[in-house]
Design an enzyme around this catalytic site. Structure first.
Site, PDB file in Angstrom:
ATOM      1  CG  HIS A 118      -1.835   1.155   1.328  1.00 18.42           C
ATOM      2  ND1 HIS A 118      -3.109   1.156   0.792  1.00 18.42           N
ATOM      3  CD2 HIS A 118      -1.658   2.373   1.888  1.00 18.42           C
ATOM      4  CE1 HIS A 118      -3.672   2.351   1.027  1.00 18.42           C
ATOM      5  NE2 HIS A 118      -2.813   3.106   1.693  1.00 18.42           N
ATOM      6  CD  GLU A 119       1.669   3.563   3.737  1.00 18.82           C
ATOM      7  OE1 GLU A 119       1.897   4.662   3.207  1.00 18.82           O
ATOM      8  OE2 GLU A 119       0.638   3.337   4.404  1.00 18.82           O
ATOM      9  CG  HIS A 122       0.162   6.241  -0.469  1.00 20.03           C
ATOM     10  ND1 HIS A 122      -0.956   6.677  -1.144  1.00 20.03           N
ATOM     11  CD2 HIS A 122      -0.303   5.692   0.692  1.00 20.03           C
ATOM     12  CE1 HIS A 122      -2.035   6.401  -0.427  1.00 20.03           C
ATOM     13  NE2 HIS A 122      -1.670   5.791   0.693  1.00 20.03           N
ATOM     14  CG  HIS A 128      -6.516   6.039  -0.150  1.00 23.02           C
ATOM     15  ND1 HIS A 128      -6.670   6.812   0.971  1.00 23.02           N
ATOM     16  CD2 HIS A 128      -5.378   5.305   0.057  1.00 23.02           C
ATOM     17  CE1 HIS A 128      -5.677   6.553   1.818  1.00 23.02           C
ATOM     18  NE2 HIS A 128      -4.877   5.654   1.284  1.00 23.02           N
TER      19      HIS A 128
HETATM   20  N1  TQI Z   1      -1.658   5.752   6.803  1.00 22.36           N
HETATM   21  C1  TQI Z   1      -2.303   6.550   5.812  1.00 22.36           C
HETATM   22  C2  TQI Z   1      -2.303   5.794   4.460  1.00 22.36           C
HETATM   23  O1  TQI Z   1      -1.255   5.217   4.116  1.00 22.36           O
HETATM   24  C3  TQI Z   1      -1.620   7.872   5.641  1.00 22.36           C
HETATM   25  C4  TQI Z   1      -2.448   8.697   4.714  1.00 22.36           C
HETATM   26  C5  TQI Z   1      -3.635   9.223   4.964  1.00 22.36           C
HETATM   27  C6  TQI Z   1      -2.160   8.999   3.393  1.00 22.36           C
HETATM   28  N2  TQI Z   1      -4.110   9.849   3.834  1.00 22.36           N
HETATM   29  C7  TQI Z   1      -3.231   9.728   2.886  1.00 22.36           C
HETATM   30  C8  TQI Z   1      -1.093   8.725   2.620  1.00 22.36           C
HETATM   31  C9  TQI Z   1      -3.274  10.142   1.594  1.00 22.36           C
HETATM   32  C10 TQI Z   1      -1.108   9.168   1.312  1.00 22.36           C
HETATM   33  C11 TQI Z   1      -2.218   9.859   0.801  1.00 22.36           C
HETATM   34  O2  TQI Z   1      -3.310   5.787   3.800  1.00 22.36           O
HETATM   35  S1  TQI Z   1      -2.523   4.635   7.634  1.00 22.36           S
HETATM   36  C12 TQI Z   1      -4.755   2.594   5.157  1.00 22.36           C
HETATM   37  C13 TQI Z   1      -6.118   2.734   4.613  1.00 22.36           C
HETATM   38  C14 TQI Z   1      -3.063   3.456   6.516  1.00 22.36           C
HETATM   39  C15 TQI Z   1      -4.332   3.528   6.041  1.00 22.36           C
HETATM   40  O3  TQI Z   1      -1.589   4.006   8.512  1.00 22.36           O
HETATM   41  O4  TQI Z   1      -3.650   5.279   8.230  1.00 22.36           O
HETATM   42  C16 TQI Z   1      -3.945   1.586   4.740  1.00 22.36           C
HETATM   43  C17 TQI Z   1      -2.221   2.452   6.125  1.00 22.36           C
HETATM   44  F1  TQI Z   1      -6.001   2.932   3.303  1.00 22.36           F
HETATM   45  F2  TQI Z   1      -6.817   1.633   4.814  1.00 22.36           F
HETATM   46  F3  TQI Z   1      -6.740   3.741   5.149  1.00 22.36           F
HETATM   47  C18 TQI Z   1      -2.659   1.499   5.227  1.00 22.36           C
HETATM   48 CL1  TQI Z   1      -4.483   0.393   3.601  1.00 22.36          CL
HETATM   49 ZN    ZN Z   2      -3.066   5.057   1.978  1.00 20.99          ZN
END
Ligand code: TQI
Ligand code: ZN
Ligand code: CA
Ligand code: ZN
Length: 160
Positions: A118-119, A122, A128
């Site tokens: 996932h990261e 990004h 998303h």
């Molecule tokens: N971290 C968030 C994420 O990776 C950080 C974040 C929030 C972000 N909004 C963003 C990063 C927009 C880039 C762009 O999405 S988390 C999820 C999900 C997280 C969240 O630790 O909250 C996942 C990590 F998508 F489910 F909300 C993995 Cl899959």
């Molecule tokens: Zn994310």
């Protein structure tokens, strides 16, 4: 459906081959899962990823951090945010060291490799996705493990 960051930042065409490094202190058991996640993205896109020990000059730096760690996005202890990564071409990917992490799918911990998939999305410029099953779909649970989805790959192909 996939999305991009505001302004659609992306790695320049000359940078299809990216290096990644683990900062000193990274837990040793994270190295293989993160490396597998990079190889999965490489196998499905035009990118190549190679690990370097030169963490000063690497394109992408991976580390475990806790609370305020100097990038303006402090972690929040157990629960809440699990990890974050920045849009191109910042190249930083941080795990929240306060979470329970595991190499194998474990109902009481977060799966290192799935979070990395996932990261890295990004890091490459994906936002998303609205498609359930996509690695970029914004829900993630304890114990969950997933792979890339056609929507994730189409997103990268559309961006580059
Ligand atoms: N971290 C968030 C994420 O990776 C950080 C974040 C929030 C972000 N909004 C963003 C990063 C927009 C880039 C762009 O999405 S988390 C999820 C999900 C997280 C969240 O630790 O909250 C996942 C990590 F998508 F489910 F909300 C993995 Cl899959
Ligand atoms: Zn994310
Ligand atoms: Ca947290
Ligand atoms: Zn951070």
């Amino acid at each position: 459906h996939y999305s991009f960051f505001e302004g659609e930042p992306r790695w320049p065409a000359s940078k299809y081959s990216l290096t990644y490094a683990f900062l000193p202190g990274t837990r040793a058991d994270a190295i293989n899962p993160v490396s597998r996640a990079f190889q999965t993205w490489a196998a499905n896109t035009h990118f190549k990823f190679s690990r370097t020990e030169d963490y000063v000059n690497a394109d992408i730096k991976v580390s475990f951090e806790s609370s305020d760690h100097g990038d303006g996005f402090p972690f929040d202890g157990p629960g809440g945010t699990l990890a974050h990564a920045f849009a191109p071409t910042v190249g930083m990917f941080h795990y929240d060291a306060a979470e329970e992490w595991s190499v194998i799918a474990n109902p009481a911990a977060f799966h290192l490799e799935t979070l990395a998939l996932h990261e890295i999305g990004h890091l490459l410029g994906l936002g998303h996705s609205s498609i359930e099953g996509a690695i970029m779909y914004p829900t993630f649970s304890l114990g969950e493990s997933k792979g890339l989805h056609g929507d994730d790959i189409q997103g990268i192909k559309a961006l580059y």
